[in-house]
Design a protein around this motif. Sequence first.
Motif, mmCIF file in Angstrom:
data_model
loop_
_atom_site.group_PDB
_atom_site.id
_atom_site.type_symbol
_atom_site.label_atom_id
_atom_site.label_comp_id
_atom_site.label_asym_id
_atom_site.label_seq_id
_atom_site.Cartn_x
_atom_site.Cartn_y
_atom_site.Cartn_z
ATOM 1 N N ILE A 1 97.397 38.718 46.818
ATOM 2 C CA ILE A 1 97.582 37.759 45.726
ATOM 3 C C ILE A 1 97.891 38.455 44.403
ATOM 4 C CG2 ILE A 1 96.423 36.008 44.317
ATOM 5 C CD1 ILE A 1 94.862 35.194 46.797
ATOM 6 N N ALA A 2 97.175 39.543 44.111
ATOM 7 C CA ALA A 2 97.273 40.168 42.792
ATOM 8 C C ALA A 2 98.000 41.511 42.789
ATOM 9 C CB ALA A 2 95.879 40.352 42.202
ATOM 10 N N HIS A 3 97.939 42.262 43.890
ATOM 11 C CA HIS A 3 98.490 43.614 43.885
ATOM 12 C C HIS A 3 99.855 43.726 44.550
ATOM 13 C CE1 HIS A 3 94.786 45.244 42.264
ATOM 14 N NE2 HIS A 3 94.097 44.605 43.191
ATOM 15 N N LEU A 4 100.041 43.047 45.670
ATOM 16 C CA LEU A 4 101.323 43.156 46.370
ATOM 17 C C LEU A 4 102.497 42.538 45.607
ATOM 18 C CD1 LEU A 4 100.741 42.741 50.217
ATOM 19 C CD2 LEU A 4 101.464 44.759 48.935
ATOM 20 N N PRO A 5 102.341 41.392 44.943
ATOM 21 C CA PRO A 5 103.487 40.838 44.203
ATOM 22 C C PRO A 5 104.101 41.794 43.184
ATOM 23 C CG PRO A 5 101.806 39.165 44.465
ATOM 24 C CD PRO A 5 101.204 40.442 44.962
ATOM 25 N N PRO A 6 103.318 42.470 42.327
ATOM 26 C CA PRO A 6 103.947 43.441 41.420
ATOM 27 C C PRO A 6 104.623 44.590 42.164
ATOM 28 C CG PRO A 6 101.736 42.905 40.663
ATOM 29 C CD PRO A 6 101.868 42.314 42.023
ATOM 30 N N ILE A 7 103.999 45.050 43.250
ATOM 31 C CA ILE A 7 104.601 46.140 44.024
ATOM 32 C C ILE A 7 105.959 45.715 44.576
ATOM 33 C CG2 ILE A 7 104.378 47.508 46.138
ATOM 34 C CD1 ILE A 7 101.363 47.570 45.652
ATOM 35 N N LEU A 8 106.019 44.507 45.146
ATOM 36 C CA LEU A 8 107.280 44.004 45.697
ATOM 37 C C LEU A 8 108.310 43.783 44.602
ATOM 38 C CD1 LEU A 8 105.862 41.446 48.304
ATOM 39 C CD2 LEU A 8 106.848 43.697 48.764
ATOM 40 N N ASP A 9 107.852 43.302 43.464
ATOM 41 C CA ASP A 9 108.752 43.085 42.323
ATOM 42 C C ASP A 9 109.369 44.407 41.869
ATOM 43 O OD1 ASP A 9 110.080 41.797 40.325
ATOM 44 O OD2 ASP A 9 108.318 40.836 39.466
ATOM 45 N N ILE A 10 108.543 45.435 41.756
ATOM 46 C CA ILE A 10 109.022 46.740 41.308
ATOM 47 C C ILE A 10 109.947 47.359 42.354
ATOM 48 C CG2 ILE A 10 108.310 49.089 40.740
ATOM 49 C CD1 ILE A 10 105.733 47.856 39.558
ATOM 50 N N ARG A 11 109.577 47.234 43.623
ATOM 51 C CA ARG A 11 110.424 47.784 44.688
ATOM 52 C C ARG A 11 111.812 47.132 44.688
ATOM 53 N NH1 ARG A 11 107.607 50.199 49.347
ATOM 54 N NH2 ARG A 11 109.285 49.369 50.656
ATOM 55 N N TRP B 1 105.921 52.196 45.855
ATOM 56 C CA TRP B 1 107.247 51.707 45.465
ATOM 57 C C TRP B 1 108.349 52.251 46.369
ATOM 58 C CZ3 TRP B 1 106.899 53.131 39.539
ATOM 59 C CH2 TRP B 1 105.828 52.424 38.962
ATOM 60 N N PHE B 2 108.095 53.388 46.998
ATOM 61 C CA PHE B 2 109.171 54.087 47.700
ATOM 62 C C PHE B 2 108.959 54.215 49.207
ATOM 63 C CE2 PHE B 2 108.810 55.812 43.372
ATOM 64 C CZ PHE B 2 110.072 55.511 42.878
ATOM 65 N N PHE B 3 107.716 54.056 49.661
ATOM 66 C CA PHE B 3 107.422 54.244 51.077
ATOM 67 C C PHE B 3 107.089 52.906 51.733
ATOM 68 C CE2 PHE B 3 106.654 58.336 49.074
ATOM 69 C CZ PHE B 3 107.338 59.190 49.926
ATOM 70 N N PRO B 4 107.194 52.825 53.061
ATOM 71 C CA PRO B 4 107.025 51.541 53.755
ATOM 72 C C PRO B 4 105.667 50.895 53.483
ATOM 73 C CG PRO B 4 107.964 53.187 55.226
ATOM 74 C CD PRO B 4 107.559 53.914 53.988
ATOM 75 N N LEU B 5 105.696 49.567 53.468
ATOM 76 C CA LEU B 5 104.479 48.768 53.341
ATOM 77 C C LEU B 5 104.126 48.191 54.716
ATOM 78 C CD1 LEU B 5 105.333 46.767 50.090
ATOM 79 C CD2 LEU B 5 103.747 48.678 50.286
ATOM 80 N N PRO B 6 102.838 48.039 55.021
ATOM 81 C CA PRO B 6 101.669 48.310 54.174
ATOM 82 C C PRO B 6 101.130 49.726 54.290
ATOM 83 C CG PRO B 6 100.957 47.214 56.162
ATOM 84 C CD PRO B 6 102.451 47.357 56.287
ATOM 85 N N ALA B 7 101.832 50.603 55.052
ATOM 86 C CA ALA B 7 101.318 51.947 55.296
ATOM 87 C C ALA B 7 101.065 52.703 53.993
ATOM 88 C CB ALA B 7 102.298 52.724 56.179
ATOM 89 N N SER B 8 101.972 52.563 53.010
ATOM 90 C CA SER B 8 101.809 53.305 51.759
ATOM 91 C C SER B 8 100.593 52.834 50.977
ATOM 92 C CB SER B 8 103.070 53.177 50.905
ATOM 93 O OG SER B 8 103.383 51.820 50.646
ATOM 94 N N VAL B 9 100.333 51.515 50.989
ATOM 95 C CA VAL B 9 99.142 50.990 50.311
ATOM 96 C C VAL B 9 97.879 51.531 50.979
ATOM 97 C CG1 VAL B 9 97.827 48.921 49.747
ATOM 98 C CG2 VAL B 9 100.309 48.909 49.527
ATOM 99 N N ASN B 10 97.856 51.467 52.313
ATOM 100 C CA ASN B 10 96.691 51.956 53.040
ATOM 101 C C ASN B 10 96.486 53.451 52.824
ATOM 102 O OD1 ASN B 10 96.218 49.412 54.049
ATOM 103 N ND2 ASN B 10 97.360 49.759 55.930
ATOM 104 N N LEU B 11 97.580 54.188 52.765
ATOM 105 C CA LEU B 11 97.481 55.629 52.564
ATOM 106 C C LEU B 11 96.882 55.958 51.204
ATOM 107 C CD1 LEU B 11 98.078 58.456 53.641
ATOM 108 C CD2 LEU B 11 100.358 58.286 52.615
ATOM 109 N N VAL B 12 97.311 55.242 50.162
ATOM 110 C CA VAL B 12 96.775 55.475 48.820
ATOM 111 C C VAL B 12 95.286 55.139 48.774
ATOM 112 C CG1 VAL B 12 96.874 54.714 46.412
ATOM 113 C CG2 VAL B 12 98.986 55.138 47.668
#
Length: 286
Positions: free
Chosen positions: A49-59, A98-109
């Motif tokens: 709801i709060a974190h993925l939308p900005p990430i997708l917008d930036i990507r 922003w540059f690596f596949p989702l959701p793997a990059s989120v989980n990795l961070v």
Amino acid sequence: MGSFYTKWNRRINREFGIIVLILALPFLVLLPFDQLLFPINSVYSDLVIAHLPPILDIRFTLEHTSRIPLWSNSILSGYPLISDPLSGIWYAPMWLTWFFPLPASVNLVVVAHLLLLELGMFFFLKKQNLHTLAAITGALMAGLAPKVIGQLAGGHITLIMAFAWTPWLLFFYDADEKVSINNLGISALVLGFMILADIRWAAYGGLLYAVYSFVEQFKKRFSSGWKKTLLCWIKNIGLQVCGALIIDLPYLWLLAQYTGLSTRSMMTLDDRLVLSLPPQALLGIV
């Protein structure tokens, strides 16, 4: 702190790899890289709801314009994305998403920050002269604490990222009267990272750090007199806080403008406390 580094310099190369493996293993099982975690019986969380939308917008904007968007049109008439504390623009580790596949990059961070939390707790406990096994146990307890797992399931990833810097903030504190510029700079940098990750935790982490540093200062320097010790503590804390504020000044300035223009600034104290427990209920918890 120098003696601590000297003591561990010979052993760390031999033991560090095994320690990292032990600390990382629970999260490799807990957090699969091909899916996101959600609360039980729910298909939503603050992450989507709060974190993925900005990430997708930036990507999307980076892919089509090669620029980081400062404004988003995804909510009503739009809002300043660069001022959004949950957008991750100001926190460098979030750039990986922003540059690596989702959701793997989120989980990795997230996994990297959980490991950072455990390593920080491990080194902090070793600095307190605890046995290696006790330090590993304490680190695992910090990383696998029910509150941490609950925040993870709820999607509060920036809160976890900010919390991960807390033991490092305690670890780098030096109670010596003549603290080196390097130590002051590292502490200011860690506090600055904590603020950039999630300013909400910075208040609690900063309070914990102030209390811990106060106790450590008086334990090690009380023989110099309480006035001199108190002034030394105020000087060290003041320099670290000022350094962190200077590092985060552009972000804090934009955030102050954003919050002043938001509807949250219109909330009264009664509005803010509508879901709070009354004092007698808090005493009941204790």
